[in-house]
Design a protein around this motif. Structure first.
Motif, PDB file in Angstrom:
ATOM      1  N   UNK A  53       0.808  -1.222   0.000  1.00 28.88           N
ATOM      2  CA  UNK A  53       0.000   0.000   0.000  1.00 28.88           C
ATOM      3  C   UNK A  53       0.840   1.271   0.000  1.00 28.88           C
ATOM      4  N   UNK A  54       2.152   1.153   0.189  1.00 29.13           N
ATOM      5  CA  UNK A  54       2.974   2.375   0.193  1.00 29.13           C
ATOM      6  C   UNK A  54       2.897   3.074  -1.162  1.00 29.13           C
ATOM      7  N   UNK A  55       2.732   2.308  -2.233  1.00 27.70           N
ATOM      8  CA  UNK A  55       2.622   2.921  -3.564  1.00 27.70           C
ATOM      9  C   UNK A  55       1.340   3.744  -3.675  1.00 27.70           C
ATOM     10  N   UNK A  56       0.255   3.259  -3.065  1.00 29.39           N
ATOM     11  CA  UNK A  56      -0.994   4.012  -3.098  1.00 29.39           C
ATOM     12  C   UNK A  56      -0.876   5.312  -2.317  1.00 29.39           C
ATOM     13  N   UNK A  57      -0.195   5.263  -1.173  1.00 29.73           N
ATOM     14  CA  UNK A  57      -0.011   6.467  -0.366  1.00 29.73           C
ATOM     15  C   UNK A  57       0.902   7.465  -1.070  1.00 29.73           C
ATOM     16  N   UNK A  58       1.892   6.988  -1.805  1.00 29.85           N
ATOM     17  CA  UNK A  58       2.862   7.867  -2.453  1.00 29.85           C
ATOM     18  C   UNK A  58       2.385   8.359  -3.825  1.00 29.85           C
ATOM     19  N   UNK A  59       1.372   7.719  -4.400  1.00 31.30           N
ATOM     20  CA  UNK A  59       0.937   8.067  -5.754  1.00 31.30           C
ATOM     21  C   UNK A  59       0.418   9.502  -5.847  1.00 31.30           C
ATOM     22  N   UNK A  60      -0.350   9.953  -4.898  1.00 34.58           N
ATOM     23  CA  UNK A  60      -0.900  11.316  -4.939  1.00 34.58           C
ATOM     24  C   UNK A  60       0.175  12.382  -4.947  1.00 34.58           C
ATOM     25  N   UNK A  61       1.074  12.392  -3.944  1.00 30.59           N
ATOM     26  CA  UNK A  61       2.140  13.397  -3.962  1.00 30.59           C
ATOM     27  C   UNK A  61       3.068  13.263  -5.171  1.00 30.59           C
ATOM     28  N   UNK A  62       3.325  12.032  -5.617  1.00 29.19           N
ATOM     29  CA  UNK A  62       4.195  11.842  -6.782  1.00 29.19           C
ATOM     30  C   UNK A  62       3.559  12.429  -8.036  1.00 29.19           C
TER      31      UNK A  62
END
Length: 150
Positions: free
Chosen positions: A100-109
């Motif tokens: 799930x770290x990718x989901x959390x980082x997708x918005x800011x990225x």
């Protein structure tokens, strides 16, 4: 009158979700259990927390939470119990770990990527306009000189 009754039912519905027989006698343990109920998603309703759902699964989940809390389990152990059986989906706020770290980082990225692309576009556009403004051909310069002399 019917609308008022419907509105009161919708607003007060979550208040009736918890059956008084499910409540723990110790107020501190009951407060912990209620906080955990709000952190768990009802797998039947999928958009409600266990605390506000009247589904049979939610009632069973509330009983299980209270049994675990009364048995001395920590909040993390209760959450792990449900995650082990139903996956990360059962959490109202999934943990930022594992896949799930990718989901959390997708918005800011995506925001940073869009800002970088926008900056590059605007910078390139301003350079191309500036380079085109000063470039006159020799024929245009002669014609300009003729116009200015007149």
């Amino acid at each position: 009158m019917k609308r008022l009754a419907l509105a009161l039912t919708l607003i007060a519905g979550p208040l009736w979700a918890l059956d008084p027989s499910e409540m723990l006698e110790d107020p501190a343990l009951e407060a912990r259990a209620r906080a955990l109920d709000h952190d768990l998603r009802c797998v039947v309703c999928q958009s409600e927390s266990v605390a506000s759902s009247n589904a049979n699964w939610a009632q069973d989940a509330r009983r299980t939470v209270r049994e675990l809390v009364a048995g001395g389990a920590s909040d993390e152990a209760v959450m792990d119990f449900f995650v082990a059986r139903y996956g990360e989906f059962v959490l109202m706020s999934p943990r930022a770990s594992g896949s799930t770290w990718m989901l959390w980082a997708a918005g800011p990225a995506m925001l940073l990527l869009a800002m970088g692309l926008g900056y590059g576009y605007l910078r390139g556009r301003s350079r191309s306009v500036a380079s085109q403004e000063g470039a006159l051909t020799e024929a245009e310069q002669r014609r300009l000189q003729e116009i200015l002399k007149e």
